[in-house]
Design an enzyme around this catalytic site. Sequence first.
Site, short mmCIF file in Angstrom:
data_model
loop_
_atom_site.label_atom_id
_atom_site.label_comp_id
_atom_site.label_asym_id
_atom_site.label_seq_id
_atom_site.Cartn_x
_atom_site.Cartn_y
_atom_site.Cartn_z
N ASP A 90 0.04 -3.67 -9.63
CA ASP A 90 1.40 -3.67 -9.06
C ASP A 90 2.15 -4.99 -9.15
O ASP A 90 3.19 -5.41 -9.03
CB ASP A 90 1.21 -3.15 -7.64
CG ASP A 90 1.13 -1.40 -7.89
OD1 ASP A 90 0.46 -1.01 -9.01
OD2 ASP A 90 1.34 -0.70 -7.07
N ARG B 190 -1.05 -5.33 8.42
CA ARG B 190 0.43 -5.73 7.95
C ARG B 190 1.09 -6.84 8.80
O ARG B 190 1.67 -7.68 8.05
CB ARG B 190 1.25 -4.54 7.73
CG ARG B 190 0.62 -3.59 6.78
CD ARG B 190 -0.02 -4.17 5.86
NE ARG B 190 -0.57 -3.31 4.55
CZ ARG B 190 -1.45 -3.43 3.53
NH1 ARG B 190 -2.20 -4.39 3.88
NH2 ARG B 190 -1.77 -2.64 2.64
N ASP C 60 3.71 1.13 4.69
CA ASP C 60 3.80 -0.25 4.59
C ASP C 60 5.03 -0.91 4.34
O ASP C 60 5.04 -2.07 4.77
CB ASP C 60 2.63 -0.81 3.44
CG ASP C 60 1.24 -0.42 4.02
OD1 ASP C 60 1.11 -0.25 5.01
OD2 ASP C 60 0.28 -0.34 3.02
N SER D 156 -5.91 5.02 -4.72
CA SER D 156 -5.38 3.77 -4.27
C SER D 156 -6.18 3.55 -3.31
O SER D 156 -6.16 4.34 -2.18
CB SER D 156 -3.99 4.17 -4.05
OG SER D 156 -3.17 3.22 -3.16
#
Length: 404
Positions: free
Chosen positions: A16, A96, A125, A179
């Site tokens: 990605d 995060r 996210d 994922s």
Amino acid sequence: MSKIKKIVLAYSGGLDTSVILKWLQENYGCEVVTFTADIGQGEELEPARAKAQAAGVKQIFIDDLREEFARDFVFPMFRANAIYEGEYLLGTSIARPLIAKRQIEIARQVGADAVSHGATGKGNDQVRFELGYYALMPEVRVVAPWREWDLTSREKLLTYADKNGIPIERHGKKKSPYSTDANLLHISYEGGVLEDPWAEPEEDMWRWTVAVEKAPDRPTYIELTYQHGDIVAIDGKAMSPAQVMAALNKIGGENGIGRTDIVENRYVGMKSRGAYETPAGTIMLRAHRAIESITLDREVAHLKDELMPRYASLIYTGYWWAPERKMMQTMIDASQETVNGRVRLKLYKGNVFVVGRESSTDSLFDARIATFEEDQGAYNQADATGFIRLNALRMRIAARKKHR
């Protein structure tokens, strides 16, 4: 809007973000700075540097944030006994705000006017990253490629990578069905067979923990030492926060501790099924509640339990930098001044059993009062009569009116 001059990209070197790096260079025509955070994911990060260099990136940041992550984010969260919807130990959520913080620090350092991430438009996210960005650098520009481009599938990403000469590890022709996200606190799995909430996770999916059927037939005992609500030693050996978590992940994983399979409510509105391995977090939560059980006043403990769901939700939805989370943290940290002592645990086939807790300085447990044996006058049982009658008064009044 004015043209963007420089973007700091949160970059892992995977499919990605490798595609995003090239896409930003092509579509925004500006310099891209890459930032890769080591928060204990257990992967070699130097390949990310090589890929960024091959893509023409001039400024590359690879930062070891493991201690900061454990000390300033995970440990404060566990002082609150935070758990989302009764099951999720917030492993991705708590990482995060740290990544966003360091990304903004780099943006200021290199004079960037924009930041970018690889989170999709369907997940939590994107919210967590961007709330952090705006809280720390209000005027920053945010580029979220998944909300802009037409590369809406893995196959389109791979085609784009092939067309642009972006090296991608394919592990033969088999693609990973999941994922995943990993750090010192957990590893998560989504996608693949997990998209069917009736399907059992495949055993070979799990990376950190053994199946309970294969865990040792003898229990493992460990002793955790607490100071002000934080673990500072395991079996008497002093450790830093990151060392504590690494050690507990290893011990817990060997005993099959920390697997969960849940359907959670995402902030953006959908339900999502995910599987998680959180060995250290599972042990830490159980042990922290045990040391609090003898060192916290009853009403303080109950108030913490009332506040915890809101606190956990703030972290899950990305509000770590919000004033209400900071206010709650101040109160939670104040409650931990007396949370000192030791907890003894028995780990056995996926279970964490508390088998001992003590605090030589701050225990509120008084054996003279709690005993079922002769208490030598430490507690007058006759006092309970008036206590009960006064607490029953409102119900007695109501009952009299009803029967009258």
